[in-house]
Design a protein around this motif. Structure first.
Motif, mmCIF file in Angstrom:
data_model
loop_
_atom_site.group_PDB
_atom_site.id
_atom_site.type_symbol
_atom_site.label_atom_id
_atom_site.label_comp_id
_atom_site.label_asym_id
_atom_site.label_seq_id
_atom_site.Cartn_x
_atom_site.Cartn_y
_atom_site.Cartn_z
ATOM 1 N N ILE A 1 0.849 -1.188 0.000
ATOM 2 C CA ILE A 1 0.000 0.000 0.000
ATOM 3 C C ILE A 1 0.886 1.240 0.000
ATOM 4 N N ARG A 2 0.627 2.124 -0.963
ATOM 5 C CA ARG A 2 1.321 3.403 -1.015
ATOM 6 C C ARG A 2 0.276 4.513 -1.064
ATOM 7 N N ALA A 3 0.558 5.613 -0.373
ATOM 8 C CA ALA A 3 -0.454 6.666 -0.247
ATOM 9 C C ALA A 3 0.195 8.039 -0.267
ATOM 10 N N THR B 1 4.096 2.492 2.745
ATOM 11 C CA THR B 1 3.629 2.170 4.092
ATOM 12 C C THR B 1 4.269 0.911 4.673
ATOM 13 N N GLY B 2 4.696 -0.010 3.811
ATOM 14 C CA GLY B 2 5.158 -1.293 4.321
ATOM 15 C C GLY B 2 4.025 -2.244 4.646
ATOM 16 N N ASP B 3 2.782 -1.791 4.433
ATOM 17 C CA ASP B 3 1.619 -2.643 4.639
ATOM 18 C C ASP B 3 1.206 -3.279 3.312
ATOM 19 N N LEU B 4 0.584 -4.433 3.419
ATOM 20 C CA LEU B 4 0.105 -5.144 2.239
ATOM 21 C C LEU B 4 -1.407 -5.043 2.151
ATOM 22 N N GLY B 5 -1.936 -5.022 0.934
ATOM 23 C CA GLY B 5 -3.379 -4.924 0.781
ATOM 24 C C GLY B 5 -3.836 -5.405 -0.585
ATOM 25 N N ARG B 6 -5.154 -5.381 -0.742
ATOM 26 C CA ARG B 6 -5.764 -5.716 -2.025
ATOM 27 C C ARG B 6 -7.024 -4.877 -2.178
ATOM 28 N N TRP B 7 -7.452 -4.704 -3.410
ATOM 29 C CA TRP B 7 -8.678 -3.978 -3.689
ATOM 30 C C TRP B 7 -9.833 -4.954 -3.866
ATOM 31 N N THR B 8 -11.022 -4.571 -3.427
ATOM 32 C CA THR B 8 -12.225 -5.306 -3.789
ATOM 33 C C THR B 8 -12.688 -4.821 -5.157
ATOM 34 N N ASP C 1 -15.274 -3.315 -5.945
ATOM 35 C CA ASP C 1 -15.933 -2.010 -5.927
ATOM 36 C C ASP C 1 -15.070 -0.931 -5.274
ATOM 37 N N GLY C 2 -13.747 -1.150 -5.216
ATOM 38 C CA GLY C 2 -12.844 -0.074 -4.832
ATOM 39 C C GLY C 2 -12.617 0.127 -3.353
ATOM 40 N N HIS C 3 -12.861 -0.891 -2.541
ATOM 41 C CA HIS C 3 -12.547 -0.816 -1.123
ATOM 42 C C HIS C 3 -11.200 -1.495 -0.871
ATOM 43 N N LEU C 4 -10.465 -0.953 0.085
ATOM 44 C CA LEU C 4 -9.151 -1.483 0.412
ATOM 45 C C LEU C 4 -9.265 -2.516 1.531
ATOM 46 N N VAL C 5 -8.553 -3.611 1.385
ATOM 47 C CA VAL C 5 -8.456 -4.620 2.437
ATOM 48 C C VAL C 5 -6.980 -4.734 2.816
ATOM 49 N N VAL C 6 -6.654 -4.390 4.046
ATOM 50 C CA VAL C 6 -5.283 -4.516 4.532
ATOM 51 C C VAL C 6 -5.076 -5.957 4.967
ATOM 52 N N THR C 7 -4.106 -6.610 4.366
ATOM 53 C CA THR C 7 -3.889 -8.037 4.643
ATOM 54 C C THR C 7 -2.756 -8.290 5.618
ATOM 55 N N GLY C 8 -2.003 -7.279 5.963
ATOM 56 C CA GLY C 8 -0.930 -7.450 6.931
ATOM 57 C C GLY C 8 0.253 -6.567 6.591
ATOM 58 N N ARG C 9 1.315 -6.719 7.346
ATOM 59 C CA ARG C 9 2.540 -5.994 7.062
ATOM 60 C C ARG C 9 3.469 -6.864 6.250
ATOM 61 N N ALA C 10 4.231 -6.208 5.414
ATOM 62 C CA ALA C 10 5.185 -6.961 4.606
ATOM 63 C C ALA C 10 6.102 -7.778 5.500
ATOM 64 N N LYS C 11 6.496 -7.206 6.624
ATOM 65 C CA LYS C 11 7.378 -7.904 7.553
ATOM 66 C C LYS C 11 6.614 -8.908 8.409
ATOM 67 N N ASP C 12 5.288 -8.857 8.364
ATOM 68 C CA ASP C 12 4.470 -9.720 9.209
ATOM 69 C C ASP C 12 4.061 -10.999 8.497
#
Length: 499
Positions: A347-349, A376-383, A385-396
């Protein structure tokens, strides 16, 4: 753009008797806060130049608002520090920030802050002046007399783009970094809350989150002036007391990590109230089980309950999903004013509420991509319909036998088991598989669950077999910081010491 100082003066002109902040001892109106903050600003300017760093490690007390606004009026850089930090962390932050003054309580929660600061100052080459609140100052200046010193001269003009706050990250993966925010970045953030979180003039926030975190500080100090709200401060989190305060003051908003929502829900059920005045509960700052959002939204029938995602660097990156409980539970919501992209899952913002950079320029290196997005170092995916789902940290991410396991995915399922109250899944080194997954659990009720039983439970819920933990450890409580974030680095360290 105007500054928070301008907002305080304007609020005092228009609504001098409006309540801004209250704790269990004092109520501060617009006029009252301006008077005390102005006096403190003059006291600070007699002691240090404009632009100096002013630190405070104070509980959620009304005096914190006076310090925050006093330093702002004086053109200082305010530096909130968690009261839970001790000698080592304080020494680092005060030296790193070059703090010229620090405000502390005499004692709080059984800890002697005056003695601690005496120790810390002895080890610093250029120690800050110590100012003591609510007690024996032990040879240091006391807070209250600063508010009665005669004020002379004019206060400085403020640059909305200039640095006005430095907050330190937790430093769980290295030394803490100073995050810089300006009047403009914080004003953009607050405007976003007003737009997306149903905030109206006259609304009331309950603020149990630490005011030394970005969330607690904006609800306590920024929203009352920029959105016309009131802040009710809690110095310690007590769910039953929180329910009583929310009923007494008809609180409309609250935000906090998972433990705050869990505690509030349980306490409201004990009290037999659905908190009808509560319009919005925002849950973030830690892993949020979807089942908790659904349960809370069903019980608090007048309340929009939603997950959100953000960081100290880009606060409130997503604004949740207040109109759709399923999206509120299963996703972290849509972006608000921030632009969000995923690059190789990261995830980048970027956006107007983004910090202006780290205190030390070398920390900026590698923190931004070529387009100016914060990494951010966080991982995510899009649904779809454009909602973000944070799946964890890259280091996690746990990598076992070459397979990636997202701890959050497993944790969200584990906490739906009636015997499990809280869950943290971490990876620990394993000579055979590279890493093994360990589930550290807090019991909701006595149970004899072992790895085999949990494996069967997870498989029944549709998770792949390789995601099931090989190890289960039961504990009385998970280690957390003051914002409720589970400290997985401490869990990993304890597990590795035991192997």
């Amino acid at each position: 753009m105007t500054t928070l100082a301008d907002a305080l003066r304007r609020a005092t002109r228009d609504t001098p008797d409006r309540v801004l902040v209250r704790d269990d001892a004092v109520t501060l109106t617009c006029a009252g806060l301006l008077g005390q903050a102005t006096a403190l600003a003059h006291a600070l300017l007699r002691r240090m130049p404009v632009g100096s760093v002013v630190s405070f490690t104070v509980p959620n007390w009304h005096e914190a608002a006076v310090i925050y606004l006093g330093a702002t009026l004086a053109g200082m850089v305010v530096n909130p520090i968690l009261p839970s930090l001790r000698d080592h962390e304080l020494a680092f932050i005060l030296a790193d920030a070059g703090s010229r003054a620090i405000f502390i309580p005499e004692t709080f929660a059984g800890h002697d802050y005056v003695a601690m600061l005496d120790r810390v100052r002895a080890g610093l080459a250029d120690p800050p002046e110590v100012v003591v609140l609510r007690g024996d100052p032990g040879g240091h200046p006391a807070f209250d007399p600063l508010l009665t010193e005669p004020g002379t001269g004019t206060l400085p003009d403020l640059d909305p783009t200039g640095t006005r706050m430095v907050l330190y990250t937790s430093g769980t993966t290295g030394r803490p970094k100073g995050v810089l925010h300006s009047h403009d970045s914080l004003a953009a953030l607050i405007a976003q809350l007003g737009r997306y979180w149903r905030v109206e003039p006259g609304d009331t926030f309950l603020v149990p989150s630490p005011i030394a975190h970005i969330g607690g500080s904006i609800y306590a100090f920024e929203c009352p002036l920029l959105l016309g709200t009131e802040a009710v401060l809690m110095q310690r989190w007590d769910p039953d007391a929180a329910v009583a305060l929310m009923r007494e003051h008809r609180c409309t908003h609250m935000a906090g990590a998972t433990p705050f929502l869990t505690g509030l829900l349980d306490a409201a059920q004990r009290a037999g109230t659905r908190l009808p005045d509560l319009k919005v509960f925002i849950c973030g700052g830690a892993s949020v089980p979807p089942s908790l959002i659904r349960t809370a939204a069903e019980y608090f029938e007048n309340t929009a309950v939603s997950r959100v995602y953000g960081s100290t660097e880009v606060p409130v990156t997503t604004v949740g999903s207040l109109d759709d409980v399923e999206r509120a539970a299963d996703t972290d919501g849509r972006p608000g004013i921030a632009e969000v992209v995923l690059v190789d899952g990261e995830i980048r913002a970027r956006g107007p509420q983004m910090f202006t950079g780290y205190l030390h320029a070398e920390d900026d290196a590698g923190s931004f991509d070529e387009a100016g997005f914060f990494r951010t170092g966080d991982l995510g995916r899009w649904t779809a319909d454009g909602h973000l789902v944070v799946t964890g940290r890259a280091k996690d991410i746990i990598i076992r036998n070459g397979e990636n396991i997202s701890p959050k995915e497993v944790e969200d399922v584990l906490v739906t088991h009636p015997a499990i109250s809280e869950a943290a899944v971490v990876g620990v080194p394993d000579p055979r598989t590279g890493e093994r997954a360990c589930a550290v659990l807090v019991a909701a009720q006595p149970a004899g669950l072992d790895t085999a039983a949990l494996r069967e439970f997870l498989q029944d819920r549709g998770l792949a077999t390789f995601k099931a933990p090989e190890q289960v450890v039961w504990v009385e409580a998970l280690p957390k910081n003051d914002a409720g974030k589970v400290l997985k680095h401490r869990i990993r360290a304890a597990l590795q010491e035991g192997t």
